[in-house]
Scaffold this motif. Structure first.
Motif, mmCIF file in Angstrom:
data_model
loop_
_atom_site.group_PDB
_atom_site.id
_atom_site.type_symbol
_atom_site.label_atom_id
_atom_site.label_comp_id
_atom_site.label_asym_id
_atom_site.label_seq_id
_atom_site.Cartn_x
_atom_site.Cartn_y
_atom_site.Cartn_z
ATOM 1 N N HIS A 170 0.831 -1.212 0.000
ATOM 2 C CA HIS A 170 0.000 0.000 0.000
ATOM 3 C C HIS A 170 0.865 1.261 0.000
ATOM 4 O O HIS A 170 0.509 2.272 -0.636
ATOM 5 N N SER A 171 1.989 1.216 0.705
ATOM 6 C CA SER A 171 2.861 2.394 0.740
ATOM 7 C C SER A 171 3.448 2.703 -0.633
ATOM 8 O O SER A 171 3.857 3.837 -0.891
ATOM 9 N N ARG A 172 3.461 1.691 -1.507
ATOM 10 C CA ARG A 172 3.993 1.872 -2.850
ATOM 11 C C ARG A 172 2.872 1.947 -3.893
ATOM 12 O O ARG A 172 3.122 1.818 -5.095
ATOM 13 N N GLY A 173 1.641 2.141 -3.416
ATOM 14 C CA GLY A 173 0.517 2.349 -4.324
ATOM 15 C C GLY A 173 -0.041 1.088 -4.933
ATOM 16 O O GLY A 173 -0.774 1.148 -5.939
ATOM 17 N N MET A 174 0.267 -0.073 -4.353
ATOM 18 C CA MET A 174 -0.217 -1.342 -4.887
ATOM 19 C C MET A 174 -1.289 -1.935 -3.979
ATOM 20 O O MET A 174 -1.325 -1.678 -2.772
ATOM 21 N N THR A 175 -2.183 -2.726 -4.563
ATOM 22 C CA THR A 175 -3.187 -3.454 -3.805
ATOM 23 C C THR A 175 -2.719 -4.890 -3.594
ATOM 24 O O THR A 175 -1.749 -5.342 -4.205
ATOM 25 N N VAL A 176 -3.430 -5.621 -2.722
ATOM 26 C CA VAL A 176 -3.017 -6.972 -2.357
ATOM 27 C C VAL A 176 -4.163 -7.956 -2.588
ATOM 28 O O VAL A 176 -5.259 -7.795 -2.046
ATOM 29 N N HIS A 177 -3.853 -8.968 -3.420
ATOM 30 C CA HIS A 177 -4.770 -10.076 -3.675
ATOM 31 C C HIS A 177 -4.271 -11.301 -2.923
ATOM 32 O O HIS A 177 -3.066 -11.562 -2.870
ATOM 33 N N LEU A 178 -5.196 -12.044 -2.349
ATOM 34 C CA LEU A 178 -4.849 -13.279 -1.657
ATOM 35 C C LEU A 178 -5.571 -14.439 -2.328
ATOM 36 O O LEU A 178 -6.801 -14.471 -2.360
ATOM 37 N N ASP A 179 -4.781 -15.363 -2.879
ATOM 38 C CA ASP A 179 -5.329 -16.599 -3.441
ATOM 39 C C ASP A 179 -5.546 -17.556 -2.276
ATOM 40 O O ASP A 179 -4.599 -18.126 -1.741
ATOM 41 N N GLY A 180 -6.800 -17.731 -1.903
ATOM 42 C CA GLY A 180 -7.135 -18.533 -0.735
ATOM 43 C C GLY A 180 -7.755 -19.863 -1.085
ATOM 44 O O GLY A 180 -8.724 -20.282 -0.442
ATOM 45 N N ALA A 181 -7.197 -20.560 -2.067
ATOM 46 C CA ALA A 181 -7.721 -21.878 -2.426
ATOM 47 C C ALA A 181 -7.729 -22.805 -1.211
ATOM 48 O O ALA A 181 -8.615 -23.644 -1.063
ATOM 49 N N ARG A 182 -6.710 -22.638 -0.337
ATOM 50 C CA ARG A 182 -6.653 -23.418 0.906
ATOM 51 C C ARG A 182 -6.643 -22.488 2.118
ATOM 52 O O ARG A 182 -5.940 -22.722 3.110
ATOM 53 N N LEU A 183 -7.450 -21.452 2.043
ATOM 54 C CA LEU A 183 -7.523 -20.487 3.146
ATOM 55 C C LEU A 183 -8.007 -21.149 4.427
ATOM 56 O O LEU A 183 -7.587 -20.774 5.531
ATOM 57 N N ALA A 184 -8.887 -22.128 4.306
ATOM 58 C CA ALA A 184 -9.389 -22.824 5.485
ATOM 59 C C ALA A 184 -8.260 -23.536 6.215
ATOM 60 O O ALA A 184 -8.224 -23.542 7.462
ATOM 61 N N ASN A 185 -7.341 -24.147 5.467
ATOM 62 C CA ASN A 185 -6.212 -24.828 6.107
ATOM 63 C C ASN A 185 -5.315 -23.845 6.836
ATOM 64 O O ASN A 185 -4.744 -24.161 7.892
ATOM 65 N N ALA A 186 -5.184 -22.641 6.298
ATOM 66 C CA ALA A 186 -4.402 -21.605 6.976
ATOM 67 C C ALA A 186 -5.078 -21.178 8.272
ATOM 68 O O ALA A 186 -4.418 -21.021 9.306
ATOM 69 N N ALA A 187 -6.389 -20.984 8.225
ATOM 70 C CA ALA A 187 -7.115 -20.593 9.427
ATOM 71 C C ALA A 187 -6.976 -21.657 10.514
ATOM 72 O O ALA A 187 -6.797 -21.345 11.701
ATOM 73 N N ALA A 188 -7.036 -22.920 10.096
ATOM 74 C CA ALA A 188 -6.884 -24.012 11.058
ATOM 75 C C ALA A 188 -5.482 -24.027 11.642
ATOM 76 O O ALA A 188 -5.299 -24.250 12.853
ATOM 77 N N ALA A 189 -4.478 -23.796 10.804
ATOM 78 C CA ALA A 189 -3.096 -23.803 11.275
ATOM 79 C C ALA A 189 -2.807 -22.632 12.200
ATOM 80 O O ALA A 189 -2.119 -22.783 13.219
ATOM 81 N N LEU A 190 -3.324 -21.456 11.855
ATOM 82 C CA LEU A 190 -3.079 -20.253 12.642
ATOM 83 C C LEU A 190 -3.964 -20.156 13.878
ATOM 84 O O LEU A 190 -3.658 -19.404 14.806
ATOM 85 N N GLU A 191 -5.075 -20.897 13.851
ATOM 86 C CA GLU A 191 -6.082 -20.816 14.918
ATOM 87 C C GLU A 191 -6.570 -19.378 15.071
ATOM 88 O O GLU A 191 -6.670 -18.839 16.171
ATOM 89 N N LEU A 192 -6.880 -18.788 13.910
ATOM 90 C CA LEU A 192 -7.368 -17.420 13.871
ATOM 91 C C LEU A 192 -8.627 -17.335 13.023
ATOM 92 O O LEU A 192 -8.763 -18.072 12.044
ATOM 93 N N PRO A 193 -9.550 -16.417 13.352
ATOM 94 C CA PRO A 193 -10.671 -16.148 12.443
ATOM 95 C C PRO A 193 -10.153 -15.606 11.120
ATOM 96 O O PRO A 193 -9.067 -15.004 11.056
ATOM 97 N N LEU A 194 -10.914 -15.812 10.061
ATOM 98 C CA LEU A 194 -10.475 -15.389 8.729
ATOM 99 C C LEU A 194 -10.136 -13.903 8.675
ATOM 100 O O LEU A 194 -9.148 -13.504 8.055
#
Length: 363
Positions: A170-194
């Motif tokens: 953002h500081s360089r004027g860019m946006t951020v896309h997240l490919d979350g094909a396995r976002l659920a597995n990340a949430a489970a690993a992190l033990e965090l809400p999405l």
């Protein structure tokens, strides 16, 4: 006449979570959504419920746009936040760069700017290897940073790591896309809400996957910050990603999100990968798995390992799995073993035994 089953449902593989079937509750949801008439193209009651659930998970400003598949979701998401002259910075191993057959560039009309990374994860320093050339007519203009969570190497970004990326982008004027094909597995690993590792840390748009986590088909693009996108409703149609009978995709996602089924399924898949890693590490420790080593940490539902090619082929005669890097010249190959929502402990134990037997056969 009953429909004839054409496969053996007792067969388990470790090739991909895409190989797994559909969670019974998800199939039931599709059946419940059937019958009678509902408005087409997203005007149905199930899509309305999905919209509400997405807001619960990602915040009140979030918008849900159903897509037919993961590649379509990624292309649609990136198109909505880029111009025709835009460049998208991504890891060299990113799915958009390696497994989508040029669709982001050919269909999306953008330029990918890949960066080699040792573990599939971008950092501000890696981003800066491609974040240059603004104002130069000869170079695609870096406009987006795309990260994958979990990565194609099974690693997981922490919330702080994503925050560092979004702040830098953002500081360089860019946006951020997240490919979350396995976002659920990340949430489970992190033990965090999405929201805690997407919305709250500055991600602008997310491709949220269901197919790899017990769905039949369909994904959803989640616009976290509506001010960063333009024309996604028109782009979705132009990209052929508007299902006419959208209720059957939305019903799947509702079933997954309604009572935490999405998280329980991902937790189980992660646990089975951890069990496989544990059993094989024990075999390495007691010298019963000669030639086996691990090439990435096991943080989600993937185990990456290296073993002799001959041993890998022996194991592959019994179980399907993929080579990740078969170009090595030392007689070894890097492989990826994946678990899914329906992987059992018994299947993991049998597979671990098969790996050990294959290694011992060539030792």
């Amino acid at each position: 006449m009953p429909f004839e089953r054409l496969h053996d449902p007792s067969v388990t593989s470790f090739a991909s979570d895409n190989y797994a079937g559909v969670i019974p509750e998800v199939l039931e949801a599709m059946a419940v959504a059937n019958g009678g008439h509902q408005p087409s193209y997203g005007g149905d009651a199930y899509t309305a419920r999905l919209d509400a659930l997405i807001k619960e998970q990602f915040g009140e400003s979030a918008e849900a746009h159903v897509a037919l598949n993961g590649t379509g979701a990624n292309v649609l998401a990136l198109q909505s936040i880029t111009e025709r002259w835009s460049g998208v910075i991504c890891a060299e191993s990113a799915h958009i760069n390696t497994d989508e057959n040029g669709a982001p560039e050919r269909v999306g009309g953008l330029k990918l700017l890949p960066v080699p990374t040792p573990d599939g994860k971008l950092t501000p320093e890696f981003i800066d290897k491609q974040a240059w050339g603004w104002g130069d007519q000869h170079r695609a203009q870096p406009s987006v940073v795309s990260i994958t969570q979990t990565t194609e190497l099974g690693t997981v970004y922490t919330a702080d790591e994503i925050a560092a990326i979004t702040d830098h982008a953002h500081s360089r004027g860019m946006t951020v896309h997240l490919d979350g094909a396995r976002l659920a597995n990340a949430a489970a690993a992190l033990e965090l809400p999405l929201a805690e590792f997407t919305t709250d840390v500055g991600v602008d748009i997310v491709s949220f996957g269901a197919s790899k986590n017990g769905g039949a088909f369909g994904e959803v693009v989640v616009i976290v910050d509506p001010e960063t996108t333009l024309g996604i409703e028109y782009l979705r149609k132009a990209d052929m990603q508007v299902p006419s009978k959208q209720r059957f995709i939305s019903a799947q996602l509702v079933a997954l999100l309604e009572d935490g089924l999405w998280l329980r399924a991902a937790q189980h898949a992660n646990e089975m990968a951890a069990l496989l890693r544990e059993q094989l590490e024990e075999a390495v420790a007691d010298a019963s798995a000669p030639g086996l080593s691990f090439t990435q940490p096991t943080q989600s539902n993937a185990v990456f390992a290296a073993l002799p090619k001959v041993a890998a082929d022996i194991v592959r005669s019994r179980y399907a799995f993929y080579d990740w890097d078969s170009t090595r010249t030392d007689g070894f190959t890097e492989v990826r073993w994946m678990t899914a929502w329906d992987t059992t402990e018994e299947a993991v134990e049998a597979f671990a035994d098969a790996v050990v037997e294959g290694l011992q056969a060539v030792a």
